[in-house]
Structures are given as C-alpha cells and as structure tokens.
Design a protein around this motif. Structure first.
Motif, PDB file in Angstrom:
ATOM      1  N   ASP A  21       0.903  -1.076   0.015  1.00 15.08           N
ATOM      2  CA  ASP A  21       0.208   0.077  -0.111  1.00 15.08           C
ATOM      3  C   ASP A  21       0.795   1.190   0.016  1.00 15.08           C
ATOM      4  O   ASP A  21       1.455   1.405   0.939  1.00 15.08           O
ATOM      5  CB  ASP A  21      -0.776  -0.139   1.249  1.00 15.08           C
ATOM      6  CG  ASP A  21      -1.891   1.137   1.284  1.00 15.08           C
ATOM      7  OD1 ASP A  21      -1.600   2.243   0.721  1.00 15.08           O
ATOM      8  OD2 ASP A  21      -3.097   0.999   1.897  1.00 15.08           O
ATOM      9  N   GLU A  22       0.912   1.872  -1.078  1.00 13.87           N
ATOM     10  CA  GLU A  22       1.880   3.041  -1.077  1.00 13.87           C
ATOM     11  C   GLU A  22       1.448   4.209  -0.262  1.00 13.87           C
ATOM     12  O   GLU A  22       2.341   4.832   0.275  1.00 13.87           O
ATOM     13  CB  GLU A  22       1.832   3.481  -2.617  1.00 13.87           C
ATOM     14  CG  GLU A  22       2.296   2.681  -3.728  1.00 13.87           C
ATOM     15  CD  GLU A  22       2.156   3.203  -5.158  1.00 13.87           C
ATOM     16  OE1 GLU A  22       2.163   4.260  -5.285  1.00 13.87           O
ATOM     17  OE2 GLU A  22       2.486   2.253  -5.977  1.00 13.87           O
ATOM     18  N   ASP A  23       0.373   4.425   0.078  1.00 17.85           N
ATOM     19  CA  ASP A  23      -0.014   5.561   0.589  1.00 17.85           C
ATOM     20  C   ASP A  23       0.405   5.260   2.111  1.00 17.85           C
ATOM     21  O   ASP A  23       0.588   6.195   2.971  1.00 17.85           O
ATOM     22  CB  ASP A  23      -1.715   5.792   0.596  1.00 17.85           C
ATOM     23  CG  ASP A  23      -2.178   6.259  -0.558  1.00 17.85           C
ATOM     24  OD1 ASP A  23      -1.275   6.947  -1.316  1.00 17.85           O
ATOM     25  OD2 ASP A  23      -3.095   6.029  -1.165  1.00 17.85           O
ATOM     26  N   ALA A  24       0.139   3.954   2.549  1.00 15.32           N
ATOM     27  CA  ALA A  24       0.582   3.501   4.063  1.00 15.32           C
ATOM     28  C   ALA A  24       2.041   3.599   4.249  1.00 15.32           C
ATOM     29  O   ALA A  24       2.268   4.220   5.406  1.00 15.32           O
ATOM     30  CB  ALA A  24       0.033   2.012   4.200  1.00 15.32           C
ATOM     31  N   VAL A  25       2.985   3.446   3.130  1.00 14.07           N
ATOM     32  CA  VAL A  25       4.399   3.507   3.351  1.00 14.07           C
ATOM     33  C   VAL A  25       4.477   5.124   3.584  1.00 14.07           C
ATOM     34  O   VAL A  25       5.404   5.571   4.264  1.00 14.07           O
ATOM     35  CB  VAL A  25       5.021   3.035   2.167  1.00 14.07           C
ATOM     36  CG1 VAL A  25       6.376   3.342   2.519  1.00 14.07           C
ATOM     37  CG2 VAL A  25       4.901   1.473   2.121  1.00 14.07           C
ATOM     38  N   GLY A  26       3.856   6.012   2.786  1.00 20.49           N
ATOM     39  CA  GLY A  26       4.166   7.597   3.026  1.00 20.49           C
ATOM     40  C   GLY A  26       3.831   7.890   4.293  1.00 20.49           C
ATOM     41  O   GLY A  26       4.307   8.904   4.740  1.00 20.49           O
TER      42      GLY A  26
ATOM     43  N   ASP B 251       8.086  12.477   7.309  1.00 17.99           N
ATOM     44  CA  ASP B 251       9.190  13.446   7.019  1.00 17.99           C
ATOM     45  C   ASP B 251      10.160  12.975   5.965  1.00 17.99           C
ATOM     46  O   ASP B 251      11.165  13.707   5.798  1.00 17.99           O
ATOM     47  CB  ASP B 251       9.897  13.539   8.321  1.00 17.99           C
ATOM     48  CG  ASP B 251       9.078  14.147   9.577  1.00 17.99           C
ATOM     49  OD1 ASP B 251       8.221  14.815   9.152  1.00 17.99           O
ATOM     50  OD2 ASP B 251       9.134  13.644  10.589  1.00 17.99           O
ATOM     51  N   ALA B 252       9.894  11.935   4.953  1.00 12.28           N
ATOM     52  CA  ALA B 252      10.854  11.569   4.292  1.00 12.28           C
ATOM     53  C   ALA B 252      10.835  12.681   2.974  1.00 12.28           C
ATOM     54  O   ALA B 252       9.699  13.224   2.557  1.00 12.28           O
ATOM     55  CB  ALA B 252      10.204  10.395   3.594  1.00 12.28           C
ATOM     56  N   SER B 253      12.069  12.905   2.546  1.00 13.34           N
ATOM     57  CA  SER B 253      12.155  13.723   1.300  1.00 13.34           C
ATOM     58  C   SER B 253      11.483  12.839  -0.093  1.00 13.34           C
ATOM     59  O   SER B 253      11.309  11.789   0.208  1.00 13.34           O
ATOM     60  CB  SER B 253      13.648  14.074   1.004  1.00 13.34           C
ATOM     61  OG  SER B 253      14.397  12.899   0.627  1.00 13.34           O
TER      62      SER B 253
ATOM     63  N   PHE C 190       8.264  18.472  -7.431  1.00 14.09           N
ATOM     64  CA  PHE C 190       8.219  19.807  -7.916  1.00 14.09           C
ATOM     65  C   PHE C 190       7.953  20.789  -6.952  1.00 14.09           C
ATOM     66  O   PHE C 190       7.041  20.671  -5.975  1.00 14.09           O
ATOM     67  CB  PHE C 190       6.927  19.679  -8.867  1.00 14.09           C
ATOM     68  CG  PHE C 190       6.448  20.975  -9.631  1.00 14.09           C
ATOM     69  CD1 PHE C 190       7.476  21.420 -10.660  1.00 14.09           C
ATOM     70  CD2 PHE C 190       5.314  21.771  -9.127  1.00 14.09           C
ATOM     71  CE1 PHE C 190       7.118  22.466 -11.208  1.00 14.09           C
ATOM     72  CE2 PHE C 190       5.177  22.835 -10.045  1.00 14.09           C
ATOM     73  CZ  PHE C 190       6.081  23.344 -10.876  1.00 14.09           C
ATOM     74  N   GLU C 191       8.871  21.688  -7.004  1.00 18.04           N
ATOM     75  CA  GLU C 191       8.886  22.789  -5.902  1.00 18.04           C
ATOM     76  C   GLU C 191       8.873  22.378  -4.596  1.00 18.04           C
ATOM     77  O   GLU C 191       8.352  22.822  -3.657  1.00 18.04           O
ATOM     78  CB  GLU C 191       7.430  23.767  -6.147  1.00 18.04           C
ATOM     79  CG  GLU C 191       7.641  24.534  -7.585  1.00 18.04           C
ATOM     80  CD  GLU C 191       6.401  25.435  -7.547  1.00 18.04           C
ATOM     81  OE1 GLU C 191       5.542  25.214  -6.890  1.00 18.04           O
ATOM     82  OE2 GLU C 191       6.666  26.672  -8.548  1.00 18.04           O
ATOM     83  N   GLY C 192       9.667  21.199  -4.350  1.00 14.71           N
ATOM     84  CA  GLY C 192      10.172  20.956  -2.917  1.00 14.71           C
ATOM     85  C   GLY C 192       8.945  19.778  -2.630  1.00 14.71           C
ATOM     86  O   GLY C 192       9.278  19.159  -1.566  1.00 14.71           O
ATOM     87  N   ARG C 193       8.040  19.449  -3.304  1.00 17.82           N
ATOM     88  CA  ARG C 193       6.745  18.629  -2.957  1.00 17.82           C
ATOM     89  C   ARG C 193       6.945  17.264  -3.503  1.00 17.82           C
ATOM     90  O   ARG C 193       7.350  17.268  -4.824  1.00 17.82           O
ATOM     91  CB  ARG C 193       5.393  19.227  -2.845  1.00 17.82           C
ATOM     92  CG  ARG C 193       5.438  20.463  -2.100  1.00 17.82           C
ATOM     93  CD  ARG C 193       3.774  20.888  -2.122  1.00 17.82           C
ATOM     94  NE  ARG C 193       3.010  19.677  -2.049  1.00 17.82           N
ATOM     95  CZ  ARG C 193       1.526  19.996  -1.937  1.00 17.82           C
ATOM     96  NH1 ARG C 193       1.073  20.827  -2.446  1.00 17.82           N
ATOM     97  NH2 ARG C 193       0.732  19.022  -1.909  1.00 17.82           N
ATOM     98  N   ALA C 194       6.695  16.209  -3.076  1.00 18.72           N
ATOM     99  CA  ALA C 194       6.327  14.694  -3.682  1.00 18.72           C
ATOM    100  C   ALA C 194       5.085  14.789  -4.171  1.00 18.72           C
ATOM    101  O   ALA C 194       3.860  14.989  -3.882  1.00 18.72           O
ATOM    102  CB  ALA C 194       6.866  13.797  -2.583  1.00 18.72           C
TER     103      ALA C 194
END
Length: 230
Positions: free
Chosen positions: A45-50, A55-57, A97-101
C-alpha cells in the motif's frame, strides 16, 4: 549514484530476474535491454508507506517504496521456492516539484491541475530501486540486497490549455508519477531530460547492472538472444 557493498552472493549457473512492478514502461525497458524477466506485482500500500514516513524527502520516499515492494515480492518468491538464483527488483518513482512529492494523479482533474502548474517549468523524477538475490533453499530475510535512488531533471515545454486537456484525455498521465511519461504521448510535452532517461521512465538499467555486480551476479547472465524470451 552510490551503492553500498553488501555480502556477495554466489549465483553460479543460470540466473533469473523477477520484476516486482506492473509498469509497462519498466517491462519495456528490460525488453529493449534484452534482459529476461518475469513479473510478480507487489501488494504494498503506497499511501501507507508514505504515512509511516511523513518526514521523508521525495527521493527518500521513492527509495522506501521501492524497498517495500521489493521485499514484499522477494518474500513471496522465496516462499514459493526457486530452482535457480533469482534476482528480485522492486521499483517506484516519485516526482519532485517545488520541493513537494507527487505520485500518480489517478483523476483527470488532478492531472490537469498538475500540468497547469508544471508546464514550461522543471522538476526532478526520483526512481527508487531495490535488488535482492533469493537463492534456492534460502529465506528472503537472509538474502543479500542493494538499494539506491536515481534522479533526473525533467524540463517541460510550455503548452496551452487545449493541449494539456487533450493530453490528460489520453489517460496516459493518470497512472504515472508526476502525471507524465517520456515514452508515450507525453514526449511531445518534454523539453529535455538531464540525467538517465530510463530512470525517468522508472528503471535505470545502468543502476541495475551495478547492483548485479555488487551482488556477485554478472549482468550479462541476464541477457537473452534476439530469438529467445524467458
């Protein structure tokens, strides 16, 4: 790009590769590179990992997702058993993009909004990679592995609203990190790439070759002839 030096495996004989991704682009990269492989899609689950790593870049998130998917597939491959040394490749891409994932937009309205912001500008595509070696009669937890992230700058062409809407209407950007890909219709909206183009699609063959060598597997053992497919 830097690779750690994990314990080397002794592959010996024939080696197989499992791609832990449903991405047609990644499969096409391996096919063009004459690398034999089979696909096992992860259940991560990609959302769960995020959510677990708020605080991950963007680059770190790409690496975390690739590792989670690779380990998930490696565990399933090991549980099923392998007859020959088997490499498992997990991948995931995150657009910065502009520092956001930014991941996949999924919805047309979201994809169009992103393109309105990024057209005529630039961002960075981070592709995370995780490669593990599963040996016969060995568990995935004891398998040597190597991980890394390959990043490339992407410069977008300026485009009017009608062009952006037409691109989104193709459906292509809905399931691509950053709402674009350079190996399809989106190529018309790319002004340039600074770095490995394959990494922008989602899989760096150069990184894969280096990772194989760190695991003691000659990359050339993965090559297949023009009239052979595994």
């Amino acid at each position: 790009m830097s690779l750690p030096s994990p314990e080397r495996g002794d592959a010996g004989g024939r080696v197989e590769l499992v791609l832990g991704s449903a991405s047609p682009g990644r499969a096409e990269i391996l096919t063009r590179a004459r690398v034999g492989f089979r696909v096992v899609v992860s259940d991560v689950d990609e959302d769960a990992v995020g959510a677990e790593h708020p605080d991950a870049s963007p680059a770190e998130l790409a690496g975390l997702l690739a590792e989670a998917k690779g380990r998930d597939v490696a565990a399933r491959v090991a549980a099923d058993g392998v007859a020959v040394p088997t490499l498992v490749l997990g991948c995931d891409s995150v657009f910065e993009f502009e520092g956001r994932a930014y991941g996949k937009p999924y919805e047309p309205d979201v994809a169009l909004e992103r393109w309105r912001a990024q057209a005529g500008r630039a961002g960075t595509l981070h592709s995370g990679h995780w490669l593990g070696l599963v040996m016969p009669s060995a568990s995935a937890s004891g398998s040597p592995a190597v991980a890394g992230v390959v990043s490339a700058g992407v410069r977008f062409a300026a485009a009017d609203e009608a062009t952006l809407a037409a691109y989104v209407a193709t459906g292509e950007p809905l399931f691509c990190a950053g709402a674009f890909t350079i190996d399809g219709a989106g190529a018309a909206l790319i002004a340039g790439v600074d770095g490995d183009p394959n990494a922008v699609i989602g899989l760096s063959v150069s990184w894969l070759r280096g990772a194989c060598e760190h695991l003691g597997v000659p990359f050339t053992e993965l090559w297949v002839s023009s009239n052979t497919r595994r």
